[in-house]
Design a protein around this motif. Structure first.
Motif, PDB file in Angstrom:
ATOM      1  N   TYR A 183      23.841 -25.804  22.218  1.00  0.00           N
ATOM      2  CA  TYR A 183      24.404 -26.774  21.261  1.00  0.00           C
ATOM      3  C   TYR A 183      24.769 -28.065  21.995  1.00  0.00           C
ATOM      4  CZ  TYR A 183      26.977 -28.193  17.044  1.00  0.00           C
ATOM      5  OH  TYR A 183      27.413 -28.852  15.916  1.00  0.00           O
ATOM      6  N   LEU A 184      25.304 -27.891  23.211  1.00  0.00           N
ATOM      7  CA  LEU A 184      25.627 -29.049  24.047  1.00  0.00           C
ATOM      8  C   LEU A 184      24.364 -29.848  24.359  1.00  0.00           C
ATOM      9  CD1 LEU A 184      27.825 -30.417  25.967  1.00  0.00           C
ATOM     10  CD2 LEU A 184      26.966 -28.886  27.722  1.00  0.00           C
ATOM     11  N   VAL A 185      23.293 -29.150  24.750  1.00  0.00           N
ATOM     12  CA  VAL A 185      22.033 -29.825  25.084  1.00  0.00           C
ATOM     13  C   VAL A 185      21.489 -30.570  23.862  1.00  0.00           C
ATOM     14  CG1 VAL A 185      19.606 -29.450  25.734  1.00  0.00           C
ATOM     15  CG2 VAL A 185      21.412 -28.216  26.944  1.00  0.00           C
ATOM     16  N   SER A 186      21.623 -29.952  22.685  1.00  0.00           N
ATOM     17  CA  SER A 186      21.026 -30.570  21.489  1.00  0.00           C
ATOM     18  C   SER A 186      21.660 -31.919  21.176  1.00  0.00           C
ATOM     19  CB  SER A 186      21.142 -29.632  20.276  1.00  0.00           C
ATOM     20  OG  SER A 186      22.477 -29.571  19.815  1.00  0.00           O
ATOM     21  N   LYS A 187      22.885 -32.138  21.643  1.00  0.00           N
ATOM     22  CA  LYS A 187      23.555 -33.420  21.383  1.00  0.00           C
ATOM     23  C   LYS A 187      22.905 -34.556  22.167  1.00  0.00           C
ATOM     24  CE  LYS A 187      26.333 -31.627  18.539  1.00  0.00           C
ATOM     25  NZ  LYS A 187      25.951 -31.759  17.117  1.00  0.00           N
ATOM     26  N   ALA A 188      22.108 -34.217  23.188  1.00  0.00           N
ATOM     27  CA  ALA A 188      21.404 -35.260  23.950  1.00  0.00           C
ATOM     28  C   ALA A 188      20.068 -35.626  23.298  1.00  0.00           C
ATOM     29  CB  ALA A 188      21.166 -34.774  25.374  1.00  0.00           C
ATOM     30  N   ILE A 189      19.692 -34.900  22.229  1.00  0.00           N
ATOM     31  CA  ILE A 189      18.400 -35.166  21.581  1.00  0.00           C
ATOM     32  C   ILE A 189      18.656 -36.090  20.388  1.00  0.00           C
ATOM     33  CG2 ILE A 189      16.417 -34.092  20.425  1.00  0.00           C
ATOM     34  CD1 ILE A 189      17.183 -31.505  22.082  1.00  0.00           C
ATOM     35  N   LYS A 190      18.118 -37.283  20.469  1.00  0.00           N
ATOM     36  CA  LYS A 190      18.444 -38.307  19.473  1.00  0.00           C
ATOM     37  C   LYS A 190      17.385 -38.443  18.389  1.00  0.00           C
ATOM     38  CE  LYS A 190      22.151 -39.018  21.716  1.00  0.00           C
ATOM     39  NZ  LYS A 190      23.375 -38.374  21.205  1.00  0.00           N
ATOM     40  N   ALA A 191      16.194 -37.959  18.630  1.00  0.00           N
ATOM     41  CA  ALA A 191      15.139 -37.982  17.602  1.00  0.00           C
ATOM     42  C   ALA A 191      14.180 -36.843  17.908  1.00  0.00           C
ATOM     43  CB  ALA A 191      14.394 -39.319  17.627  1.00  0.00           C
ATOM     44  N   SER A 192      13.526 -36.359  16.855  1.00  0.00           N
ATOM     45  CA  SER A 192      12.615 -35.226  17.034  1.00  0.00           C
ATOM     46  C   SER A 192      11.523 -35.296  15.983  1.00  0.00           C
ATOM     47  CB  SER A 192      13.422 -33.926  16.882  1.00  0.00           C
ATOM     48  OG  SER A 192      12.564 -32.827  16.697  1.00  0.00           O
ATOM     49  N   ARG A 193      10.293 -35.065  16.410  1.00  0.00           N
ATOM     50  CA  ARG A 193       9.197 -34.965  15.427  1.00  0.00           C
ATOM     51  C   ARG A 193       8.174 -33.972  15.948  1.00  0.00           C
ATOM     52  NH1 ARG A 193       4.443 -38.334  16.289  1.00  0.00           N
ATOM     53  NH2 ARG A 193       4.586 -39.195  18.383  1.00  0.00           N
ATOM     54  N   VAL A 194       7.517 -33.285  15.008  1.00  0.00           N
ATOM     55  CA  VAL A 194       6.472 -32.342  15.397  1.00  0.00           C
ATOM     56  C   VAL A 194       5.202 -33.141  15.645  1.00  0.00           C
ATOM     57  CG1 VAL A 194       5.055 -30.405  14.628  1.00  0.00           C
ATOM     58  CG2 VAL A 194       7.487 -30.430  14.103  1.00  0.00           C
ATOM     59  N   VAL A 195       4.560 -32.915  16.808  1.00  0.00           N
ATOM     60  CA  VAL A 195       3.321 -33.647  17.088  1.00  0.00           C
ATOM     61  C   VAL A 195       2.077 -32.745  17.049  1.00  0.00           C
ATOM     62  CG1 VAL A 195       4.345 -35.563  18.366  1.00  0.00           C
ATOM     63  CG2 VAL A 195       3.702 -33.501  19.593  1.00  0.00           C
ATOM     64  N   ALA A 196       2.244 -31.437  17.138  1.00  0.00           N
ATOM     65  CA  ALA A 196       1.068 -30.548  17.080  1.00  0.00           C
ATOM     66  C   ALA A 196       1.498 -29.113  16.803  1.00  0.00           C
ATOM     67  CB  ALA A 196       0.291 -30.601  18.398  1.00  0.00           C
ATOM     68  N   PHE A 197       0.549 -28.347  16.315  1.00  0.00           N
ATOM     69  CA  PHE A 197       0.730 -26.895  16.080  1.00  0.00           C
ATOM     70  C   PHE A 197       1.925 -26.598  15.170  1.00  0.00           C
ATOM     71  CE2 PHE A 197      -0.886 -26.442  20.746  1.00  0.00           C
ATOM     72  CZ  PHE A 197      -2.172 -26.768  20.353  1.00  0.00           C
ATOM     73  N   GLU A 198       2.025 -27.323  14.064  1.00  0.00           N
ATOM     74  CA  GLU A 198       3.165 -27.158  13.154  1.00  0.00           C
ATOM     75  C   GLU A 198       3.272 -25.725  12.645  1.00  0.00           C
ATOM     76  OE1 GLU A 198       3.331 -30.201  10.215  1.00  0.00           O
ATOM     77  OE2 GLU A 198       5.407 -29.673   9.685  1.00  0.00           O
ATOM     78  N   ASP A 199       2.107 -25.056  12.521  1.00  0.00           N
ATOM     79  CA  ASP A 199       2.104 -23.681  12.015  1.00  0.00           C
ATOM     80  C   ASP A 199       2.874 -22.720  12.918  1.00  0.00           C
ATOM     81  OD1 ASP A 199      -0.196 -24.266  13.804  1.00  0.00           O
ATOM     82  OD2 ASP A 199      -0.526 -22.106  13.641  1.00  0.00           O
TER      83      ASP A 199
END
Ligand code: SF4
Length: 531
Positions: free
Chosen positions: A468-484
């Protein structure tokens, strides 16, 4: 975890129709049982047991190894943040284990089997919209390994016992620690201590120490394994045992193993240090005269379990720990941390990193774990192009399978997964895909280290159990491949000051080799081999 007992609504006269032949027949309603299971699984996803917090806080205070102390600070701060935010302690929200003791005077008001009710509770917990938990269970392990999407089924053990209540102990066991389970059939004259001390170093740090060891001794092979698992449901109390003194051979063995396992110097996250285990639990059972079955199962930094009893008066209510139960530990990146711009990373910069350096990652970080690596390497080996948007040249990859976000989260808890599972793909990813850095948890094996050295790359370690601590450093996220692939898809994260430690440098030096050896020597209770 104890249950806050509701005021009993049970009638006091023996004329009640449930009072049969001198004892009550308790009726457990379907909804009470299902909701109790669901509530308890939600509860343990974000609350560490108070005994674990206390033991880890004390270990943090005692720790003299700076990297291990830093890792423990991250785990403690993560624990408190999860408790406050009601979000999972770890991205791996576990496989559900349930130990049931069903009283012989219990009857059920339900049209479902006990297992079906447990699984309905699991389903409700893992799909709760306010705190979605990661579904990690795949059906048919030999087949397509398709995710069941709701983390069912649980692994359920039943015991029918005298009484008129249903006793429930449940846990959400992380895959990284479960993968390190061990079993041996010793000869009766063999030393259990010798086997444990020889086996622990082979387990690496993928079980996210510091944690607990559950040891089952006796019975048959499968009985020993179940006892090892069941022993982990007990609270941490080794210091009470030390103060009281051992009164049984099992208690003597607990104390001996606790001291000797910690003397191995493995330390938090395998970085070397004073505390590897917070407790050692032992359960035993009579066995065959020619056998000494011994099972050992570790429990990780995300130790999650709860205990409640249903007596027919309604669903169980678990008492939340008080925030004052957490030690006053605030983790922050040290002044010596090095900021790294991932968008302009070069092999020359990677070559300057030293083992143990603390880095703060900034910029774009691609993700990928087991299934994505398999597909990528298959494509590369066939000479085919990688999917659009997936370019690893001079980039870093993060081995992660995050929890889905809720509310305004960019991503749910997103801690590292065990890196050794990616070792067999590393040569292709460095040599053909052009990757120059990898982020994961625990050590790398010899094959991966050889490739890292050959290509002048680096392996960086994030703290397992601080998702949870690490996730606070992630400011944006998008799927770029293999969405399935769901949580195993390739994402592109935009990170700001994501904390990692250089675990294998471009020359192939690994802190997971040097750290434990150094601390084993400092503790000085186990002979250290001279290299
Ligand atoms: S703390 Fe480590 S082993 Fe435990 S669930 Fe999380 S990643 Fe897995």
């Amino acid at each position: 975890m104890s249950r806050k007992r509701p005021v009993s609504r049970r009638p006091s006269t023996s004329s009640h129709p449930n009072f049969i032949k001198g004892s009550y027949v308790t009726t457990i309603a379907k909804e009470d049982f299902i909701q109790s299971i669901a509530n308890a699984l939600q509860f343990i996803s974000y609350y560490h047991p108070p005994d674990f917090i206390k033991a880890l806080g004390e270990a943090y205070e005692r720790e003299e190894s700076e990297p291990a102390r830093d890792a423990m600070a991250q785990i403690l701060m993560n624990s408190r943040m999860s408790a406050e935010g009601h979000r999972p302690l770890c991205q791996d929200t576990g496989i559900v284990l349930v130990f049931l003791k069903i009283g012989m005077q219990v009857q059920w008001e339900t049209d479902m089997s006990v297992d079906e009710m447990v699984n309905e509770g699991v389903r409700r917990a893992y799909t709760h919209p306010d705190n979605i938990l990661r579904a990690s269970i795949v059906d048919s392990p030999l087949g397509a390994r398709k995710n069941t999407r709701d983390n069912t089924p649980a692994v359920i053990y039943h015991e029918v016992v005298p009484g008129d209540t249903v006793d429930v102990r449940l846990a959400a066991k992380g895959g990284g620690s479960e993968a390190k389970s061990k079993f041996v059939m010793l000869n009766p004259s063999d030393s259990i201590v010798d086997w444990v001390l020889a086996t622990i170093p082979t387990m690496g740090a993928g079980w996210c120490p510091p944690g607990m060891l559950g040891i089952g001794i006796g019975g048959s092979a499968e009985k020993a394994m179940v006892m090892a698992k069941e022993s982990l449901m007990d609270p941490i109390n080794i210091h009470e045992l030390t103060a009281k003194g051992a009164e049984t051979p099992a208690e003597e063995l607990r104390l001996e193993l606790f001291e000797k396992v910690n003397a191995l110097g493995i330390g938090a996250q395998g970085l070397g240090g004073l505390t590897t285990v917070l407790d050692v639990k032992i359960m035993e059972y009579p066995t065959h005269a020619v056998s000494l079955p011994v099972a050992m199962i570790p429990n990780c930094a995300a130790t999650r379990h709860a205990h409640f009893t249903l007596d027919g008066t309604g669903p169980a209510m678990l008492e939340a720990p008080s925030l004052s139960d957490w030690p006053d530990v605030t983790w922050s990146a040290g002044a010596s941390s090095i900021r790294v711009d991932l968008d302009n990373l070069t092999p020359q910069e990677v070559a300057q990193w030293q083992p143990g350096d603390r880095l703060l990652l900034n910029g774009k970080l691609l993700t990928g774990r087991d299934a994505a690596h398999k597909r990528l390497v298959d494509l590369l080996e066939k000479g085919e192009a990688l999917p659009p948007g997936v370019d690893f040249r001079n980039r870093a990859i993060y081995y992660v399978g995050p929890v889905d976000p809720v509310g305004d989260e960019v991503v749910g808890p997103a801690g590292p997964t065990t890196s050794t599972r990616m070792d067999k793909f590393t040569e292709t990813m460095l040599g053909q895909a052009g990757l120059i850095a990898m982020v994961g948890k625990a050590e790398r094996g010899p094959v991966a280290i050889e490739s890292i050295q050959k290509h002048g790359a680096a392996y960086l370690m994030a703290v397992g159990g601080a998702a949870y601590l690490v996730s606070k450093a992630i400011k944006a996220s998008r799927v770029v491949a293999f969405e399935d692939l769901g949580m195993e898809a390739i994402y592109e994260f935009e990170v700001r000051d994501m904390p990692v430690t250089v675990a294998v440098d471009a020359r192939g030096e690994s802190v997971h080799r040097t750290g434990p050896k150094k601390w084993q020597g400092i503790i000085g209770k186990i002979p250290v081999e001279v290299a």
